[in-house]
Design a protein around this motif. Structure first.
Motif, PDB file in Angstrom:
ATOM      1  N   ARG B 139       0.833  -1.203   0.000  1.00  0.00           N
ATOM      2  CA  ARG B 139       0.000   0.000   0.000  1.00  0.00           C
ATOM      3  C   ARG B 139       0.873   1.261   0.000  1.00  0.00           C
ATOM      4  O   ARG B 139       0.533   2.273  -0.621  1.00  0.00           O
ATOM      5  CB  ARG B 139      -0.967   0.000   1.181  1.00  0.00           C
ATOM      6  N   ALA B 142       2.179   1.787  -3.475  1.00  0.00           N
ATOM      7  CA  ALA B 142       1.119   2.268  -4.363  1.00  0.00           C
ATOM      8  C   ALA B 142       0.594   3.649  -3.974  1.00  0.00           C
ATOM      9  O   ALA B 142      -0.240   4.213  -4.674  1.00  0.00           O
ATOM     10  CB  ALA B 142      -0.036   1.274  -4.355  1.00  0.00           C
ATOM     11  N   GLY B 143       1.089   4.192  -2.859  1.00  0.00           N
ATOM     12  CA  GLY B 143       0.583   5.493  -2.397  1.00  0.00           C
ATOM     13  C   GLY B 143      -0.784   5.386  -1.756  1.00  0.00           C
ATOM     14  O   GLY B 143      -1.511   6.366  -1.630  1.00  0.00           O
ATOM     15  N   LYS B 144      -1.172   4.160  -1.346  1.00  0.00           N
ATOM     16  CA  LYS B 144      -2.505   3.961  -0.758  1.00  0.00           C
ATOM     17  C   LYS B 144      -2.491   3.945   0.771  1.00  0.00           C
ATOM     18  O   LYS B 144      -3.552   3.871   1.394  1.00  0.00           O
ATOM     19  CB  LYS B 144      -3.105   2.634  -1.277  1.00  0.00           C
ATOM     20  N   GLU B 176       7.128   8.277  -0.758  1.00  0.00           N
ATOM     21  CA  GLU B 176       6.415   8.705  -1.972  1.00  0.00           C
ATOM     22  C   GLU B 176       5.979   7.450  -2.733  1.00  0.00           C
ATOM     23  O   GLU B 176       6.716   6.461  -2.768  1.00  0.00           O
ATOM     24  CB  GLU B 176       7.368   9.508  -2.876  1.00  0.00           C
ATOM     25  N   PRO B 177       4.803   7.485  -3.371  1.00  0.00           N
ATOM     26  CA  PRO B 177       4.423   6.358  -4.228  1.00  0.00           C
ATOM     27  C   PRO B 177       5.485   6.147  -5.313  1.00  0.00           C
ATOM     28  O   PRO B 177       6.038   7.117  -5.831  1.00  0.00           O
ATOM     29  CB  PRO B 177       3.101   6.807  -4.860  1.00  0.00           C
ATOM     30  N   LYS B 179       6.841   5.837  -8.725  1.00  0.00           N
ATOM     31  CA  LYS B 179       6.413   6.175 -10.087  1.00  0.00           C
ATOM     32  C   LYS B 179       7.364   5.585 -11.120  1.00  0.00           C
ATOM     33  O   LYS B 179       7.102   5.637 -12.330  1.00  0.00           O
ATOM     34  CB  LYS B 179       6.398   7.705 -10.277  1.00  0.00           C
ATOM     35  N   VAL B 359      -1.022  -3.281  -6.063  1.00  0.00           N
ATOM     36  CA  VAL B 359      -0.249  -2.407  -6.961  1.00  0.00           C
ATOM     37  C   VAL B 359      -0.708  -2.526  -8.419  1.00  0.00           C
ATOM     38  O   VAL B 359      -0.238  -1.776  -9.277  1.00  0.00           O
ATOM     39  CB  VAL B 359       1.272  -2.719  -6.868  1.00  0.00           C
ATOM     40  N   CYS B 362      -1.460   0.457 -10.383  1.00  0.00           N
ATOM     41  CA  CYS B 362      -0.411   1.488 -10.439  1.00  0.00           C
ATOM     42  C   CYS B 362       0.572   1.220 -11.580  1.00  0.00           C
ATOM     43  O   CYS B 362       1.083   2.143 -12.201  1.00  0.00           O
ATOM     44  CB  CYS B 362       0.356   1.544  -9.124  1.00  0.00           C
TER      45      CYS B 362
END
Lengths: 407, 407
Positions: B139, B142-144, B176-177, B179, B359, B362
């Motif tokens: 999570r 994934a930024g969740k 940070e998620p 990227k 994920v 994402c």
């Protein structure tokens, strides 16, 4: 109301409280059979019998009688049981037992020696208060208690025989079945709320339900809730649910002539994300109609027989009691008394078991019900008000008058 | 078989045992997150990463990475989780994690620096090994994972935040998620027996089921089993049975596209001769199809809404995870590799949850399954033989080769 009836009810109300005191320990009422609590109750009753001129005696299993000799042969029996379950209320068997003491006392004072002998019985171990199997006292009276039944053990491993011996009752042989009893009548609270909801004060019991109680264990195959497709499962829980739903639906379609209860369900291992290995459900089926009990049994057995591959079903019957019809002449006689006194009476079946069902095939037997407040039984909250008791008490007294005094 | 693959599998087998040893106490394997056992596992992995030239680092929630720098930008992520439930087996996340270490090591030795950067992640707290909510590490990737989620407490009342701080990971802000990740691929044992029963060695995961788990409590009216006619009852047990039977029937009609499990039932007070006051049933509904989950929810809610007078129904959802589709390009690419190597492969859905489902929305995500002997998971008996692992391992290795080395 007649002043003497009112005095009898005064005594009865006080006696119920006094009698309960013999067996309250730490605020809890529990009179298990053949214990010190039971001994105290027997002493109190013996005192009451004796001071009224009734001959007190016990039989070899511990039933306590108070006998008022009549002019002719034949015995009219009344009374109820003296044991209570754990955490019980004050009414239970005491209500019928002490109502009998009050009524016979009052009739004796009013009318003198009866024509028929009257005995008041305080039966032992009706409730299964100490041993699992119940109705020990009444089974002895009916000749249905067998030597092998005495080997049953209580929770401490003490046999029924040993308990009876230690209490001084049993000396090597069971009592002879009573052949001299012409009739038995027992008063009891309803232990349900049919009368209260019907606004009736007196219930003329037609039949006492028979019951079949036991458990069904369904074994399936434990597995993962996520990774096992429906088509690969042997999940016993939906199978149990089908049994419960089907038998309930069947019972609902039988117009209140049968009741079916599944009071407990145990799932193993009981984890939300695991398909169960097994489920055990208890069943309690009652009806006054033996063929309905048998129909219910067939439905359960059909579920056992039709369990698919991968399932197995164990079916255990823990107890079976046949239904018992109360004596029709007795019901008619009581109906006439009730009508004559403008009582609010109804005919009712008993959903709970009573000694009366054990002896009903030995001699004509009847029961009178009075209301239980909110239908509560076997709880300290159990209550029957004096107002609710009055009509039933008068019916018992009047019926005993016709039976034993013949007037 | 290629001798170098064989050597890699030798190491992998030994490494699974060695890795398990870090967290076995009194014969029981349990690696709860942020504990001494987890610390030992992180140290062992860090040693393996470092000696292979992978850069080891952790993020602020405790995910542990081993990074092998590529020539171009973009990261190929592989690995699995490192935590285990209590009384777990040796395979769980370790199988995918250590397969990734073995494969990336082998590819690096064979082919030198990759084109794309490869990272091996050992995620933290996927299993809910210490906190109820799971997938903490994925999570975060994934930024969740939100700051409020860190307030959840473990069984000792320690918050997730405190546990992360004490372990030295969290220093006031969440990571940070990611990227930079272009693709994620995770190998896992199936945790079920669909592949074993289909005699397949490789599963190309199509979708991971979503799940809705919770409980339903039905309140009725406690009463006497004998003295309460069917028409006067509010018995919650048959109502629960109807729910179980209906939803199971519905699931059975959906061609294995949904599973429904009622793993626990609690009846209060649970006495055979008392009509229950209440029943609580747990439900666990899983499907790769969100509309089937929603249909199941509607059926349950309809039962709640249609409960008659005298009944009330509480409906509690304990967790909801949406289903996740694996990347179709990835499935096709792996299918081609599997076909080329004459592997015994099949397409399969995952009935268990995985970080991959968190994920998948994402970045393109795929999973490879290998068989679990007898479908056993989360048990010391969990086992995947070397023979059952081989094809899945080779598929992971070949797929990583095409993704990161481009040849």
């Amino acid at each position: 109301m007649d002043a003497k009836i009112s005095r009898e009810l005064d005594w009865l109300e006080a006696a119920i409280d006094e009698f309960a005191e013999t067996s309250i320990r730490g605020g809890e009422y529990w009179r298990a059979s053949y214990t010190d609590e039971d001994r105290a109750a027997v002493e109190m009753l013996t005192g009451w019998y004796t001071e009224r001129g009734f001959k007190a005696y016990t039989d070899e299993v511990g039933n306590l009688y108070g006998r008022l000799e009549g002019k002719e042969s034949g015995v009219i029996l009344t009374g109820s049981h003296r044991d209570t379950v754990k955490h019980d209320g004050k009414y239970g068997g005491a209500l019928g037992l002490l109502s009998a003491v009050a009524a016979v006392t009052g009739l004796n004072q009013e009318l003198g020696q009866p024509v028929k002998t009257v005995e008041i019985v305080a039966t032992v171990e009706e409730e299964g208060s100490r041993f699992i199997s119940s109705y020990t006292g009444s089974r002895a009276i009916a000749g249905k208690l067998k030597p092998e039944h005495l080997e049953e053990e209580d929770a401490q491993g003490i046999t029924l025989k040993q308990a009876m011996e230690d209490a001084g009752y049993y000396k090597g042989s069971l009592p002879e079945p009573r052949k001299d009893i012409e009739r038995f009548v027992e008063l009891s609270a309803e232990q349900g709320s049919v009368m209260e909801k019907s606004l009736k004060k007196v219930g003329l019991v037609q039949s006492i339900v028979g019951l079949e109680v036991g458990s069904i264990t369904i074994h399936g195959e434990q597995n993962h809730a996520g990774t096992t497709p429906m088509s690969m499962r042997k999940d016993p829980v939906p199978y149990a649910a089908e049994i419960i739903a089907s038998l309930t639906k069947w019972a609902n379609s039988r117009n209140d002539r049968v009741v079916v209860t599944f009071g407990n369900i145990q799932v193993q291992p009981g984890k939300p994300n695991i398909i169960a290995d097994s489920v055990t459900i208890t069943f309690d089926i009652r009806s006054t109609n033996e063929s309905l009990l048998s129909e219910a049994r067939s439905i359960l057995q059909e579920f056992r027989n039709s369990a698919g591959p991968g399932f197995s079903v164990d079916y255990k019957i823990a107890a079976y009691d046949a239904p018992a019809d109360m004596d029709l002449d007795g019901i008619l006689a009581m109906r006439d008394i009730a009508a004559e006194h403008n009582m609010k009476y109804m005919r009712i079946d008993s959903g709970a078991g009573h000694d009366a069902q054990i002896v009903a095939d030995c001699f004509p037997t009847n029961m009178i019900f009075v209301p239980s407040e909110k239908g509560i039984a076997h709880s300290p909250l159990e209550y029957t008000s004096r107002e609710d008791l009055e009509e039933g008490y008068i019916l018992l007294r009047e019926y005993l008058r016709t039976l034993a005094w013949g007037k």
